[in-house]
Write an enzyme that holds these catalytic residues in place. Structure first.
Site, PDB file in Angstrom:
ATOM      1  N   PHE A  66       0.830  -1.204   0.000  1.00 32.37           N
ATOM      2  CA  PHE A  66       0.000   0.000   0.000  1.00 32.37           C
ATOM      3  C   PHE A  66       0.867   1.258   0.000  1.00 32.37           C
ATOM      4  O   PHE A  66       0.476   2.288  -0.546  1.00 32.37           O
ATOM      5  CB  PHE A  66      -0.945  -0.012   1.209  1.00 32.37           C
ATOM      6  CG  PHE A  66      -2.064   0.970   1.089  1.00 32.37           C
ATOM      7  CD1 PHE A  66      -3.159   0.709   0.278  1.00 32.37           C
ATOM      8  CD2 PHE A  66      -2.025   2.171   1.780  1.00 32.37           C
ATOM      9  CE1 PHE A  66      -4.200   1.616   0.152  1.00 32.37           C
ATOM     10  CE2 PHE A  66      -3.060   3.084   1.665  1.00 32.37           C
ATOM     11  CZ  PHE A  66      -4.151   2.806   0.850  1.00 32.37           C
ATOM     12  N   GLU A  67       2.053   1.182   0.564  1.00 34.09           N
ATOM     13  CA  GLU A  67       2.965   2.325   0.639  1.00 34.09           C
ATOM     14  C   GLU A  67       3.772   2.535  -0.636  1.00 34.09           C
ATOM     15  O   GLU A  67       4.525   3.506  -0.749  1.00 34.09           O
ATOM     16  CB  GLU A  67       3.914   2.172   1.838  1.00 34.09           C
ATOM     17  CG  GLU A  67       3.238   2.294   3.186  1.00 34.09           C
ATOM     18  CD  GLU A  67       2.419   1.067   3.599  1.00 34.09           C
ATOM     19  OE1 GLU A  67       1.403   1.239   4.301  1.00 34.09           O
ATOM     20  OE2 GLU A  67       2.793  -0.071   3.211  1.00 34.09           O
ATOM     21  N   CYS A  89       3.961  -7.485  -3.452  1.00 33.25           N
ATOM     22  CA  CYS A  89       3.263  -8.767  -3.556  1.00 33.25           C
ATOM     23  C   CYS A  89       2.191  -8.829  -2.480  1.00 33.25           C
ATOM     24  O   CYS A  89       2.488  -8.681  -1.290  1.00 33.25           O
ATOM     25  CB  CYS A  89       4.255  -9.915  -3.378  1.00 33.25           C
ATOM     26  SG  CYS A  89       3.467 -11.542  -3.364  1.00 33.25           S
ATOM     27  N   HIS A  97      -9.052  -7.506   3.174  1.00 29.62           N
ATOM     28  CA  HIS A  97      -7.864  -6.642   3.169  1.00 29.62           C
ATOM     29  C   HIS A  97      -7.135  -6.707   1.817  1.00 29.62           C
ATOM     30  O   HIS A  97      -6.703  -5.683   1.292  1.00 29.62           O
ATOM     31  CB  HIS A  97      -6.918  -7.068   4.308  1.00 29.62           C
ATOM     32  CG  HIS A  97      -5.687  -6.245   4.428  1.00 29.62           C
ATOM     33  ND1 HIS A  97      -5.703  -4.977   4.958  1.00 29.62           N
ATOM     34  CD2 HIS A  97      -4.405  -6.492   4.076  1.00 29.62           C
ATOM     35  CE1 HIS A  97      -4.484  -4.481   4.940  1.00 29.62           C
ATOM     36  NE2 HIS A  97      -3.672  -5.383   4.404  1.00 29.62           N
TER      37      HIS A  97
END
Length: 164
Positions: A66-67, A89, A97
């Site tokens: 996500f970052e 990955c 999630h």
């Protein structure tokens, strides 16, 4: 094309421009590092094999997939790069999630491609299980990192040709 029908590491070297004057950033997720580290190796080796100089490849790690978006954005803003490769990955689990991380990261990288005058290459594996991820980071289906490096080189070359 589904990767099951295509080896991610196969490419026609005669169609790849020289990367000798290109500068690359690679942002890599620490989460699933056994997979992302192999993706990184494939990307770096492919860049070097196609003429990129080691000093023109900058690698930065972020905590998770996500970052990747913010890491890639900051790299675009604070470093001199011609293209940025985002490698991560996400393996499906028992909760939604997976869907949120994959969707958010996909949209984030897409937004960066529109906002900046450089290529952000999407190298996020989104798999149902570890075996699928392993097959795509140097296993039976090749290495997505290699494919991303080839894409980055071709996109920089395209932009340079269009700017002439």
């Amino acid at each position: 094309m589904a990767s099951i029908l295509h080896n991610l590491s196969e490419y026609d070297a005669s169609t790849i421009p020289s990367a000798k004057d290109m500068k690359f950033g690679i942002v890599v997720a620490e989460w699933n590092r056994n997979i992302t580290g192999a993706l990184l190796e494939g990307a770096v080796q492919t860049l070097l094999d196609n003429g990129a100089k080691e000093e023109n490849i900058r690698v930065e790690w972020v905590p998770g997939s996500f970052e990747l978006t913010s890491g890639a954005k900051w790299m675009a803003e604070y470093t001199e790069t011609d293209a940025i490769i985002a490698l991560g990955c996400v393996i499906r689990g028992d909760t939604p999630h997976f869907d949120y991380v994959c969707s958010g990261t996909t949209q984030g990288i897409t937004d960066l491609n529109v906002k900046y005058n450089k290529s952000f290459v999407f190298g996020l594996l989104t798999t149902d299980n570890l075996a699928q991820a392993e097959a795509r980071c140097g296993g039976a289906l090749g290495n997505k990192g290699t494919e991303c490096a080839v894409t980055a080189i071709k996109m920089v070359d395209l932009l340079w040709r269009l700017q002439k």
